[in-house]
Structures are given as structure tokens and as C-alpha cells.
Design an enzyme around this catalytic site. Structure first.
Site, PDB file in Angstrom:
ATOM      1  CG  HIS A  61     -11.184  -6.660   7.017  1.00  6.92           C
ATOM      2  ND1 HIS A  61     -10.076  -7.119   7.685  1.00  6.92           N
ATOM      3  CD2 HIS A  61     -10.946  -6.940   5.708  1.00  6.92           C
ATOM      4  CE1 HIS A  61      -9.227  -7.663   6.818  1.00  6.92           C
ATOM      5  NE2 HIS A  61      -9.732  -7.569   5.616  1.00  6.92           N
ATOM      6  CD  GLU A 119      -1.821  -2.423   1.332  1.00  2.82           C
ATOM      7  OE1 GLU A 119      -0.673  -2.730   1.718  1.00  2.82           O
ATOM      8  OE2 GLU A 119      -2.706  -3.271   1.148  1.00  2.82           O
TER       9      GLU A 119
HETATM   10  C1  LIG Z   1      -2.774  -4.909   4.068  1.00  2.00           C
HETATM   11  C2  LIG Z   1      -3.896  -5.604   3.388  1.00  2.00           C
HETATM   12  N1  LIG Z   1      -4.126  -5.321   2.094  1.00  2.00           N
HETATM   13  C3  LIG Z   1      -5.119  -5.960   1.444  1.00  2.00           C
HETATM   14  C4  LIG Z   1      -5.908  -6.881   2.064  1.00  2.00           C
HETATM   15  C5  LIG Z   1      -7.018  -7.624   1.308  1.00  2.00           C
HETATM   16  N2  LIG Z   1      -6.593  -8.996   1.093  1.00  2.00           N
HETATM   17  C6  LIG Z   1      -6.944  -9.963   1.949  1.00  2.00           C
HETATM   18  S1  LIG Z   1      -6.203 -11.416   1.589  1.00  2.00           S
HETATM   19  C7  LIG Z   1      -5.437 -10.764   0.242  1.00  2.00           C
HETATM   20  C8  LIG Z   1      -4.548 -11.623  -0.570  1.00  2.00           C
HETATM   21  C9  LIG Z   1      -3.392 -12.153   0.225  1.00  2.00           C
HETATM   22  O1  LIG Z   1      -2.703 -13.105  -0.522  1.00  2.00           O
HETATM   23  P1  LIG Z   1      -1.635 -14.080   0.103  1.00  2.00           P
HETATM   24  O2  LIG Z   1      -0.763 -13.319   1.052  1.00  2.00           O
HETATM   25  O3  LIG Z   1      -0.966 -14.761  -1.009  1.00  2.00           O
HETATM   26  O4  LIG Z   1      -2.462 -15.103   0.989  1.00  2.00           O
HETATM   27  P2  LIG Z   1      -3.589 -16.122   0.503  1.00  2.00           P
HETATM   28  O5  LIG Z   1      -4.890 -15.408   0.650  1.00  2.00           O
HETATM   29  O6  LIG Z   1      -3.278 -16.525  -0.886  1.00  2.00           O
HETATM   30  O7  LIG Z   1      -3.513 -17.261   1.457  1.00  2.00           O
HETATM   31  C10 LIG Z   1      -5.766  -9.432   0.085  1.00  2.00           C
HETATM   32  C11 LIG Z   1      -5.293  -8.583  -1.007  1.00  2.00           C
HETATM   33  C12 LIG Z   1      -5.658  -7.097   3.433  1.00  2.00           C
HETATM   34  N3  LIG Z   1      -6.400  -7.932   4.150  1.00  2.00           N
HETATM   35  N4  LIG Z   1      -4.635  -6.476   4.053  1.00  2.00           N
END
Ligand SMILES: Cc1ncc(C[n+]2csc(CCOP(=O)(O)OP(=O)(O)O)c2C)c(N)n1
Ligand SMILES: Cc1ncc(C[n+]2csc(CCOP(=O)(O)OP(=O)(O)O)c2C)c(N)n1
Ligand SMILES: [Mg+2]
Ligand SMILES: [Mg+2]
Lengths: 328, 329, 328, 329
Positions: A132, A63
Site C-alpha cells: 500500500h 478496478e
Molecule cells: C484491489 C484492492 N482494491 C481496493 C482496496 C481497498 N480496500 C481494502 S479492504 C476493502 C473492502 C474489502 O471488502 P471485503 O472483501 O468484503 O472484506 P472485508 O473488509 O469486509 O472483510 C477495500 C475496498 C484494496 N485493498 N485492494
């Protein structure tokens, strides 16, 4: 697009982005999952297919990095629309927004400008729990150098973005998560007031109810309930949280002599508090009762529906508080 | 890494345990998806289906007082760490008997007594916390490991960088486990990282790191075993990159526009449960009766958990504001 | 230490840290340059020599990382004092503070606690310009789950830290940069009120002046100037910005019937606004004049002395505004 | 890197230019330190003395429309990028004729016409901005380089990580220049980075990176030349780690408890001006008259700048709130 057709808030926002991208090649959309996923709240769905990867830019989870990149790109002549998925994650980009976007013009003696639009979802209501469900619009409204919008109606969702993009300074747009599915007919663009104007959404004479964003419709519903109880409430939609249109606000209170502010932020230090303070300062002699506010309880928003409801402003709180103010 | 010198001693009981743990998680989550449709569970629900080998393999080598820090996709980790399925299910329902009194839901499962520290929904936001837990152990001369799970998407966040540096700089007993399922929501690793081998990033911090087939529970366990032993011997933080895949959408809202059904089914062929089950069958270590017994036991546990959750109460709204501070309890 | 000796604010703070570290082996100090450099504002000078590197921990530049590590360490049984050099850099750690420190106890159903103290310098006055002059105490005071202190006197600098360390929840301590060199005799610990109590620093009957931190002494100077003009001002030092001691506040306003709040934060959305709103809500009928505030101008703080002075609250603004309130 | 194949064509004029630029910066800052004592300059003043070869070497290879993004220790970069010394000095005085109308002071020198983007006082906070400037160039098909200077301390911040990834992922024309002066305020690199070779960190992003003797202006120039050529040819971001040292304290408040006078004087022997001057003298390319001429010219420029700053006005307080937004101008 036919201007009398009905659009959801989501679609209106998408139309606004699409139109801006069609009209100005320097506009692009950047953020997490705006492209291939179609946007966390599906706002940008289909835009990747229409505009391609060079203008609908999926970013990594970083971000601070991509908001800062948006600042730089804006300084470099582009017109970025940066989507920070939700206000909750914007905390990670606050340094960029407050220390860079908000200061650069003044600090450089007027040489630099950051014509950047940052959009983000805000608010609670979807049972997403403590991390959230923030409503931190008040924090942003505190900072000189940025402007803060909270479109609540479909018309504002449709037209405020264009005004924000014309603005030479950084503009933040807050989209309440509970609004995306609302549907309404879209008026003509000309009928949309300037972005820094508050709008009286309902005329009334007994009390002024002030609100914005996701709380607006709860406030309007409360006003309707009050009408049934023979209380005539005027409802103001702030629309712009910075700058604040104090003129519209003060005129209304000078007419109704009573104020209730509805704001989903936590009570202490809420934007509602600022409105109450402004009115107390400027309309003191016109007030017939203490200005009041309905805000969220001072607690991290919990997951279960009944607790989420208990934690946040609801129509009945607004009605009850308004009645207390009017009848005291 | 060859099987001969690093794989833990494998016997049937051991493998059956791993299999059953994975099945528990799988069936639990399938049930959750069902309950979501019935609107018993709400909010964001992130299923771990397809990735069970990671949590199960790592957790096998932990001791009771080792700590686990996980993400919003943490049901599997919670169950594997020994939280009762009743409490986890009740949490999903938002009931007061849930592991977090129902206040956290799917994304915020905590159990202090099990040293299970969430359930953290800000991507990469829990990595510094894991560093801190390990720092406390080191400062208090306790020989415990803190395991921190996160996705490959989290590796792009600044906090990944800051945390790995701190952990190595101070030589802390942390095991970072990257669950590389190739997507962060709908963003493919290939468009989010210029260097797509997460374990290689560990080198910029001088951290020992390996990659492993995250669909193979035995491989995961072996890698975790090796790392944890090193950590307990004072060799500082380690990182394991587990190559895995989620079979379901990111959350229940995901329409999966960003990947093809073919891609998903290719990975399903390599599924961790399928793989282990077939291997066991092939080697005469699992017959239909044994398999059915696992399924039945798991089924019973889940039914019991659902019943428990259903029968539990919601926290009264009058208690909304307790636990904001300790005094208000 | 002899309790009647004079100490600077800096020395008082250092004494407080030293005492805490001597009494409790689980207390340690962590932050950028707290050790070898001696602390950005020299608060921790000498402590590295006294307690060693394992307890006076210099961190890399990674605010999110080490504040988060402080949270984890607190959960793991330690009592960390984390120094975030200044509030300006704390923006980089906001996610950790708001989404983790503030939520964990509630979100975990009361299982977890984060007994963490975070200290940071705040405010302007040293000509450090836009990115180094923030006063964002109001932002933190908005967040349930944390407590926020603003010691202004030497006594509070000396004793509030110990109270913060006893507290089972995260406590933020704001130290105004212009206070570090102030010197005063230090009273006994027993004379120091509880950390959540506001204190009437000067009794008065015509108007209540509310302030905290760096603005307190400007407010006291203004009160003195007002006395010469036959206006008796009561001065309240908030000390705790969250929770707010509204009882002390309301009693005073109910006595004086007039309120002026002095706060170095930008006016819109300031903590001063919150105080005005609270008083307007709860003491409306007691008020004889609109509640007012003297805050910073809504501009990134500029470098030159005369502009920095023009941008921030000064004694003469306080005096002029107070007179307007009293004489209207 | 051997001198033969990478050093730019060196002739006397060229070297004299580099020497004079370094002397301009050195004398300017010595004057600033003096003026600080006289309280003409206030706030934080971070001197670049000892590190001049970095700014001068890099800037030599830039074209006019290349952009520079620097830190709070940026007087040298500003002067080398072509900002008038008058305006920079007036800025230090807080006068309205300063490059930022006096509002920024020492830490916030800007000149849009010279594409000099500060003067940024949040450590690592300007790296994303540099990425964005380069992104705008790429999107608008302009073949320009954005150079971003930062200290080795900044490399620990999350923004370093996020910025390098973005720059490489999108193959942007950025040159990252790490000024490794071994200390971040009083924190030695050895206690702040588990991997102390900053250029090696670039590998986690697949970025091309080199290290160079930052006390040798010709070496710096050569490295910058090579990197900028590659960047202009579309080869994406590069990083140079310059090993250097600041001879003065971090800021005027620094009591330098964290390092010994001996360490400082060892580095002073390798000083960039001293080194180049001695080499030129040794090779018969600089005589006392020429040296004196440089000193005199620089002295005049500085005297003129001080006079300009002294004579300039402060911005009236009535203009305090202009330029917060464009409208208010
Ligand atoms: C700082 C932040 N940015 C965006 C989000 C929204 N978000 C939740 S999970 C996610 C993807 C995360 O991907 P990854 O770290 O690969 O974990 P996975 O969900 O694949 O297990 C996003 C963008 C968030 N929760 N926190
Ligand atoms: C985010 C942030 N944290 C802390 C500071 C305070 N600070 C200013 S300069 C500095 C040291 C930076 O060191 P380095 O990056 O090596 O640059 P150098 O000063 O050595 O040129 C610190 C800690 C700051 N300005 N910004
Ligand atoms: Mg992933
Ligand atoms: Mg340095």
C-alpha cells in the site's frame, strides 16, 4: 467560495470536483467507496448527498471493470472522473489504461477520444507497508497517449482537475497521501498556470532541485535549510509528469549548473532518472557536477515508522546530497 | 443442513475450546484498538470483532500442515491457526520479534512454520496464491487442504472468477471461505453485486458450495468439516459463504456513515461469543467461574503479549534492505 | 545435444526447458497454449508429447489467476516456469508480480520465497500494432524483489533459464519476438557468464553502445557500419536488466568517454534513460559528450511496416547518433 | 425456443439478405487469406470463416445508432455493421484510406460514424468498454443497445466477471454475445472452463441468458431480436451464447495441432452459408441464377475493394505521431 480562505488539499480537491459537477451535467464521479463511505481519504465526503447516487457512483471492487467502464463512458459522451482508490490497486486496471485509454485515439486514426480523468492516491508515509505504499507515477509517465499530473499545492489541488476535465485525452491525477491534510490559502483560478507547466517554487542560483507531489515540501524544506547554509537552491515543481516541461527545467539548470532530483519512486528506473538523463543529454555542457537523485531505497516499503523513514527520501538526504553536489 | 447429521460431536471441552479461541481473538483485538489510540500500533488496523466464529470454526477442523491464506483482517485467523500471540502482537508493534520481523504490521502476518500465508492486503489478490499452494500439493501428492479466506467484496474482483475456475478445472484441494459481512469498506453488498448470494456464484464453476450462519461457530465448524472431508477425499474445491458482520468500522479511520447504529446493535445481539456463551449457560455447560477463568487466562496471555511486544527491539534501520532477495540475507 | 550444432533461439529456449524438466521433477511449464497449440511462438512445441499434461499445463485465459497460481506453487515447493504469452498481456498479471511475487520475501521477514520463473515474448517488428507491440522491460526492472533477464544470443536463450531456475527469487525472462528465428552455434554451458553479468559483445574505444534483447543485433550492425567509418564502438549487452551490472558499464564508459543507449522502449522513462542517468551520475568526469539514447517514438506502435520501422530504433538512427556523439 | 413463436417473420428477401451478407464476409476473408500469402496483408489475421451467422444474425436486428464492440476477429462484424468494404480492405493493407488510417490493420478496425468500436486485441479487454458505452447511453437517456462480441475463451478472464456484474448491477443496455467456437487459440473449452456452458455463468450475475445454434443465422437473429427488444424495454443486459466453429486456424500462423481434420469437416457440413443455401434451395426460394448473382455482386465488391486498397497511399511517416493526443492533429 471565498478565494482567500484556507483549504486543506482534501477540501480543495472536493471543491474542484463539486464545481466541475455543478458546471457540467456530463461529469460524474465513480469509484470504490466514493459515495456512502465518503471516499477512502474523505475527498468526496458529502458529494453523494449533494449530487445523488446517479452521479456519485459507488462501484464494486473491480478496478479493471470500472476503469474500463469509465473509458467507454468517456467515449460515449460523458466526462467521468474515475477514482482508483490508490495507485497500488491501479495495477489491476493497467491493461485498461495502457492498452485502451492510451491507444484508442491513435489506433483509430484519430476517430475516437477518451476524455477521462482518473484520480488516485499515491505514496507512502502512513505506515501502510509493502502493498500500500507504491509510487508508480513514473510508469504512467512512460506511456504516450495519457497525461499525468501531480498536484502538490493546494492551488493545484483546487484547479488542476478542471484543466484535466477540459482536456480531450485521458489524464491521470496523482494525489500524495501525505498532502491531504495540508492547509493553505487558495489563490484565484487565473493565477494557476496551465497544467502542463512546471513551476519554479523557489528561485535560486546554486543548484536546481526538481521534485513533485509529496516530495515537493520536503524539497522546499531542504532548500530552506540550504539557504541557512548559504546555498541558494532553485526548486522546481514538475506538476505535470507527462508531458514534461523541459524548458523550465533546462533554463534552470543552465542557470544553476547543478541538478538534484527528489522522487519517492524506487531509484532504478525512477522518474528522477529520466530527469537526470534529459538534463545530461540537453544541458551537458552547462553542468558543473554530476546530476544526482534522492529516491526511495530499493525495497518494498516496510511497516515500522523508522524503516519507512529510512526507505524514503527525507529532508536531510536532500540537504546532504545537495551540499555534496555544490561543494564538489 | 440439520444438526443431527452434520454437526460434529459436541462436548463441553470442545465448546469451551471454541469459546476461548473466540474470546482470545476478541480481547486481543480490543486491546489492539486501545493500543492504536495510544499510537503503539499504526497504519491500517482492521478488526475482526464480530466475525470470530468464522476463523475459529474453520480452523478447528484443520490439521497442522493445512495451509491458511487470509486477508488484511487476519489477526483472528493467525491466532486461531496457532501463531503465538506474542509474535502477532510484536508484529502489530512493528518489532523485530514479530511474526514478519515487524515489517508487515497488522496487514501482513506470516508464519511459514505454521503454514500461515498472510496477511494479504490487495483485495482478492491472494486467491490465486491459494490455488497455487493447492496445486503444489496436488502435484506432489500431498493430501493437505489450503483454506482461503476473503470478504464478499472480493467476490466482485476478476481474480475471484479466475481462481475459482482454475481450482475446479484442476480439481484442487482448496476451501474458499467467503466472510460475507455485508460491507466492503462502506459499500453494501446490495450495491456491489447483482447476485448477492456469493455461494450461488460458485455454481458457474461447478463448485460445491454452501452458505452458513457465520455467527454460529458450531455451524461453521460443521460446514468446514464436511467440506474438508470431501476435499481430502479428492472431491476438489469447495466454498462456504459465512453470513457474518463486523461490529467495528472497516479500519480505525472509518466513520461508519454508511450504516446505522441500530443495524450494528441488531447484529451484536447475534454475536458469536454471546450466542455460544448463552447457549452453554442455558444448557448448564458454563458457569461464572469457568467463564471468569477463560477471561483471566486470555487476559494473562494478552498482557504477556503486550509486554513481549513492548520489550522487543525494532529491527535496526541498517537491516532495511535484507531479504529483498535471498542473497542479501 | 551436440554443443556445436546450430540452434534457433526458439530451439535453444525449448532445449533449456526440456533439460530443466528432465533434471528436476518439480519443474513444470504453465501458460496459455503452451501445450496442445505448441506455444504461441512455438517454443514449447513437442513438450506436451514428451512430458504430458501434468507438467505442460495449458491454462485458461486468466493471466492474473495463473501467474498467481505460479507464485503459490513456487511457495509450495514446485519450480514453475510460467509463460505469459507476451508482455502485452502481462499487464493483467502485474498486481500478482509487483504486489505478491516481489514483496513476499521481504514482507514476511525473510520466511517465504518465490522461486518462480516467468517467461514472456516482448517487442515489436511483426506488425502487430498498438496492443501487441509493447516493450515494457523497464517497468519490471524498476521493481525490487524481482530479477529481469533479456537473453539476446542463442547461448543466453539456451543457458539463462537454468540459472533463473536455480535462483531462489522470482526471475522474469523477456524474449524478443524478432529473435526466435535467429540461428547460431551453441557454445558450452561453462562459457555462459553468470546471469547478472553484462557482456562486452564487441570491443571498441571511441564510444560505448549499450543495448539488450531485440535491439542488440541492430546495435552490433550499427557498430559494424561505424567501424567502416573508422569509429571503434564497444557494444555492451546488458543481459540482466535487474540487477544492472554497472561495473561493466562504467568501465567501458570510463574507457570510451562516450555513451549511446539503444532501447526499444518509449523514450521518456525508458531503461535507456536509467542507464544514461547512472552514467551521468557515476562517470560524469569521464564523459566527453552528452550521453544519448535511441528509443522508440512516443506513439502507440502502428500496424504498417513503414510506420512500425519509423517508430522503433533502426540501425541508421544508431549510426547517425553515434557519429554525432563522436564528432561533436 | 420453438420456431413458431420466436423466429422473425421470414420472407425470401430477408433470407437472401442474410445469405448475401454471409457470403460477403466469407469471400472477403477468403480473399484476405490469399492477400496474406501475397504479403499484402501482414501482422495477425484472424479469419471468421464458419462463424458468419453470428455477426450477420445479430447485426440484422440492430439500429444504426446501436454500438458494436468486437474482437481482433472482427472483419465480419465490421462489414455486417455497414462499414464500407473499401475502407476495411484498405485497413488490412495498412493504407491511409483504411477505416483507422491503416494504423490498426486487421485487429483494429474502427468507425466512429458507424458506432463500430473495434477491433480490440486484448482478450476480454473490450467488455468493460461496452459496459461504459451503455452506461453513457443510460446516463444520457438514450435508448440504444451496445452489443459486445467475444469468444468463449474470454469468459475465463476476470474482466468478463467484472463486466457482467457491472452491467447487471446498473441494469445497462448491453447485449453480450459469446461466440463459442470451442477453442481459444489451441486450447479447447474442455480444458479451460470447469463449467463449459457459458450462458449458465450469466446466472451468477442474475443476467438473462440463452444459448443458440450459431450456425443457423435465423436462430441467431431470433435470439438477438428477443434480447434487443427486452433491452430496449429497459430489462437490462442479456447474453447469448452462440455455438459455432471456426473453419480456419486461429490466425495465419496456426498449424492446428490441437484438432483433427475430421472434426473440422464435420462442422463444415453444418456451415452457416451451406445450411441456409440448402434450405432456401430445398424450399424453392433460391435458384442457381439468384445464387450466381449474389456471388457476382460480392465478387465485384471485393475486386473494387482490393483495387481501392491497392491504389490508396500509405500514411506518410511524417504523420507517425499525430493523433497521440488531440492537439497533435
Ligand atoms: C484491489 C484492492 N482494491 C481496493 C482496496 C481497498 N480496500 C481494502 S479492504 C476493502 C473492502 C474489502 O471488502 P471485503 O472483501 O468484503 O472484506 P472485508 O473488509 O469486509 O472483510 C477495500 C475496498 C484494496 N485493498 N485492494
Ligand atoms: C489478455 C490476452 N491474453 C492472450 C491473448 C492471446 N490470444 C489472442 S486470441 C486468443 C484466444 C481467444 O479465444 P476466444 O476468446 O475463444 O476467441 P476466438 O479467437 O476463439 O474467437 C489468445 C489466447 C490476448 N490477445 N489477450
Ligand atoms: Mg466485507
Ligand atoms: Mg474461441
Amino acid at each position: 467560495m471565498n478565494h482567500t480562505e484556507q483549504l486543506t488539499y482534501r477540501e480543495a480537491m472536493r471543491e474542484a470536483i463539486r464545481e466541475a459537477m455543478q458546471q457540467d451535467p456530463s461529469v460524474f464521479l465513480m469509484g470504490e467507496d466514493v459515495g456512502h463511505y465518503g471516499g477512502c481519504y474523505a475527498v468526496s465526503k458529502g458529494l453523494l448527498q449533494e449530487f445523488g447516487e446517479s452521479r456519485i457512483v459507488d462501484t464494486p471492487l473491480s478496478e479493471s471493470g470500472f476503469v474500463g467502464a469509465g473509458i467507454g463512458a468517456a467515449m460515449g459522451g460523458m466526462r467521468p472522473i474515475v477514482e482508483v482508490m490508490t495507485v497500488n490497486f491501479s495495477l489491476l486496471a493497467l491493461d485498461q489504461i495502457v492498452n485502451n485509454a492510451a491507444t484508442l485515439r491513435h489506433m483509430s486514426g484519430g476517430q475516437l477520444g477518451v476524455p477521462l480523468v482518473i484520480r488516485m492516491a499515491t505514496g507512502s508515509g502512513k505506515q501502510l507497508a509493502a502493498q500500500h505504499s507504491h509510487s508508480l507515477e513514473n510508469w504512467y509517465a512512460h506511456v504516450p497517449g495519457i497525461k499525468v499530473l501531480a498536484p502538490a499545492t493546494i492551488a493545484d489541488a483546487r484547479y488542476m482537475l478542471a484543466m484535466a476535465l477540459v482536456d480531450p485525452d485521458p489524464v491521470l491525477i496523482f494525489e500524495h497521501v501525505m498532502l491531504y491534510n495540508r492547509k493553505e490559502a487558495v489563490p484565484k483560478a487565473d493565477d494557476c498556470p496551465a497544467m502542463d507547466q512546471a513551476v519554479v517554487r523557489q528561485q535560486g542560483s546554486d543548484i536546481t532541485l526538481v521534485s513533485y507531489g509529496g516530495s515537493l515540501f520536503k524539497t522546499l524544506a531542504a532548500a530552506e535549510a540550504l539557504t541557512e547554509q548559504k546555498i541558494s537552491a532553485e526548486v522546481i515543481d514538475l506538476r505535470s509528469l507527462r508531458p514534461l516541461d523541459t524548458q523550465t527545467l533546462f533554463s534552470s539548470v543552465n542557470k544553476t549548473h547543478r541538478l538534484l532530483v527528489v522522487d519517492e519512486g524506487w531509484r532504478t528506473g525512477s522518474l528522477a532518472g529520466e530527469i537526470c538523463a534529459l538534463v545530461a543529454e540537453h544541458c551537458f555542457w552547462a553542468l558543473d557536477a554530476p546530476p544526482q537523485r534522492v529516491c526511495s531505497q530499493e525495497v518494498p516499503i516496510p511497516y515500522p515508522k523508522h524503516l519507512e523513514i529510512a526507505a524514503t527520501p527525507q529532508v536531510e538526504h536532500i540537504v546532504t546530497t545537495a551540499k555534496q553536489i555544490v561543494y564538489r | 443442513m440439520t444438526a443431527a447429521n452434520t454437526k460434529p460431536h459436541i462436548n463441553k471441552t470442545h465448546l469451551h475450546f471454541l469459546l476461548k479461541q473466540m474470546v482470545r481473538i476478541r480481547r486481543f483485538e480490543e486491546k489492539c484498538a486501545e493500543l492504536y489510540m495510544q499510537e503503539k500500533i499504526r497504519g491500517f488496523l482492521h478488526l475482526y470483532i464480530g466475525e470470530e466464529a468464522v476463523a475459529v470454526g474453520v480452523m478447528k477442523v484443520l490439521q497442522e500442515d493445512d495451509a491458511v491464506v487470509a486477508t488484511y483482517r487476519e489477526h483472528g485467523h493467525a491466532l486461531a491457526k496457532g501463531l503465538s500471540m506474542d509474535e502477532v502482537m510484536a508484529e502489530m508493534f512493528g518489532k523485530v520479534t514479530g511474526s514478519s520481523r515487524g515489517r508487515g504490521g497488522s496487514m501482513h502476518i506470516f508464519d511459514a512454520s505454521k503454514r500461515f500465508y498472510g496477511g494479504n492486503a490487495i483485495v482478492a489478490g491472494a486467491l490465486p496464491m491459494a490455488v497455487g499452494l493447492a496445486l503444489a500439493d496436488k502435484m506432489q501428492n500431498r493430501n493437505r487442504v489450503t483454506v482461503c479466506f476473503f470478504g464478499e467484496g472480493a467476490a466482485a474482483e476478476g481474480e475471484f472468477h479466475e481462481s475459482l475456475n482454475l481450482a475446479k478445472l484442476w480439481s484442487l484441494p482448496v476451501l474458499f471461505v467467503c466472510e460475507n459481512n455485508l460491507y466492503a469498506m462502506g459499500t453494501a453488498l446490495s450495491i456491489s453485486e447483482s447476485e448477492q448470494h456469493i455461494f450461488k456464484k460458485a455454481q458457474s464453476y461447478g463448485l460445491a458450495a454452501v452458505e452458513v450462519d457465520g455467527m454460529n461457530v458450531v455451524d461453521v465448524e460443521a460446514a468446514a468439516q464436511k467440506c474438508c472431508t470431501a476435499i481430502r477425499q479428492g472431491e476438489g474445491p469447495h466454498l462456504i459463504e459465512c453470513h457474518t458482520y463486523r461490529f467495528r468500522g472497516h479500519s480505525m479511520f472509518d466513520t461508519q456513515l454508511y450504516r446505522s447504529p441500530e443495524e450494528v446493535s441488531t447484529w451484536q445481539q447475534k454475536g458469536p461469543i454471546l450466542q455460544l456463551k448463552q447457549w452453554l449457560e442455558h444448557n448448564g455447560k458454563l458457569d461464572e467461574v469457568e467463564w471468569q477463568q477463560i477471561e483471566v487466562e486470555v487476559q494473562q496471555e494478552i498482557e504477556q503479549a503486550v509486554a513481549f511486544a513492548e520489550q522487543s527491539e525494532f529491527e535496526p534501520a541498517s537491516e532495511l534492505c535484507r531479504d529483498v532477495y535471498l542473497e542479501s540475507a
